[in-house]
Design an enzyme around this catalytic site. Sequence first.
Site, PDB file in Angstrom:
ATOM      1  N   SER A 152     -11.216   0.155   2.493  1.00  0.00           N
ATOM      2  CA  SER A 152     -10.614  -0.368   3.726  1.00  0.00           C
ATOM      3  C   SER A 152     -10.041   0.773   4.561  1.00  0.00           C
ATOM      4  CB  SER A 152      -9.503  -1.362   3.386  1.00  0.00           C
ATOM      5  OG  SER A 152     -10.028  -2.492   2.736  1.00  0.00           O
ATOM      6  N   GLU A 173      -5.267   3.232   6.461  1.00  0.00           N
ATOM      7  CA  GLU A 173      -5.087   3.104   5.017  1.00  0.00           C
ATOM      8  C   GLU A 173      -5.792   4.261   4.312  1.00  0.00           C
ATOM      9  OE1 GLU A 173      -6.289  -0.099   1.551  1.00  0.00           O
ATOM     10  OE2 GLU A 173      -5.429  -0.835   3.419  1.00  0.00           O
ATOM     11  N   ARG A 190       0.814  -1.221   0.000  1.00  0.00           N
ATOM     12  CA  ARG A 190       0.000   0.000   0.000  1.00  0.00           C
ATOM     13  C   ARG A 190       0.848   1.273   0.000  1.00  0.00           C
ATOM     14  NH1 ARG A 190      -2.398  -3.545  -1.495  1.00  0.00           N
ATOM     15  NH2 ARG A 190      -4.315  -4.459  -0.707  1.00  0.00           N
TER      16      ARG A 190
END
Length: 312
Positions: A227, A301, A178
Amino acid sequence: MTAPDLNALVETAFVGTRGRVTANAPLGPRTWFRVGGAAEWLFQPADTQDLAEVMQKLSPELPVMALGACSNVIVRDGGIDGIVVRLARGFADVVVEADGLVVGAACLDATVAEHAAQAGLAGLEFLAGIPGSIGGAVRMNAGAYGSDMAAVLDWAEIVTRDGSVMTLDSSALKFGYRRSNLPEGALVTRARLRGTPAQPADVAARIAEVRAAREHSQPVRARTGGSTFRNPAPEESQRKAWQLIDDAGCRGLTLGGAQVSEKHCNFLINTGTATAADLEALGEDVRKRVAQHSGVTLHWEIKRIGKTGVSA
């Protein structure tokens, strides 16, 4: 810096632009959460050349931030100072090649998956399960359903903070979980994604499977933002973020108009009256409860940007 000085710098930078410039532009309606304040200035460039020319003229004193589809972001209630750049129509082209696609940064991930299916290119089906656009997907190495951008990206074209147009290959981006190593202040404008020749019907069937799985497991019809927290590193915990959140008793937890999704508890939801402050505070409460229950620190995130408080 005083407001008149800022206004003068902005006016100088945007002389001759072919794009659209809007002062005090509301951002909340553009975000998937439907919360947040205004951008002091919103710039929607006409194309890469227009973006580069404006960036060359922007004073280093002016803060610049890129926003894409706003699917994985909380814009705080006080809005964003400086200039917000949002790529739109001039950055949405898709060019089909024998073994891949060259796509504009404003293309929605799901749209790219559809183009790949029509072209008979496999390997990009995972994009059908990711909300957002290609520019953001490159920046955060978005992934789902067994793949991510690092696995399919050949190169990305960027415009740097000083207005230079550059092409970086995948290795230069140093992708991690990520994250990517894009230069500070750079904006992704195009990317080339690899595909493998396949039967269009087979690719379309796999996309349908991805979409069905997402519909079954995620609150896709709610005001949400993807998310909320990254999964912990394996050495910290073998459990996924949603499992840690569930174990800490946070499924369905509410604060103001914000709620932890009962369907997938790594998603926050605006039930209709939430503010950005509600969503962020609920997320921090979840982090606290998880840490107390399991000793694991969850990391956001979703990107949280802008100023707290009510936008003037």
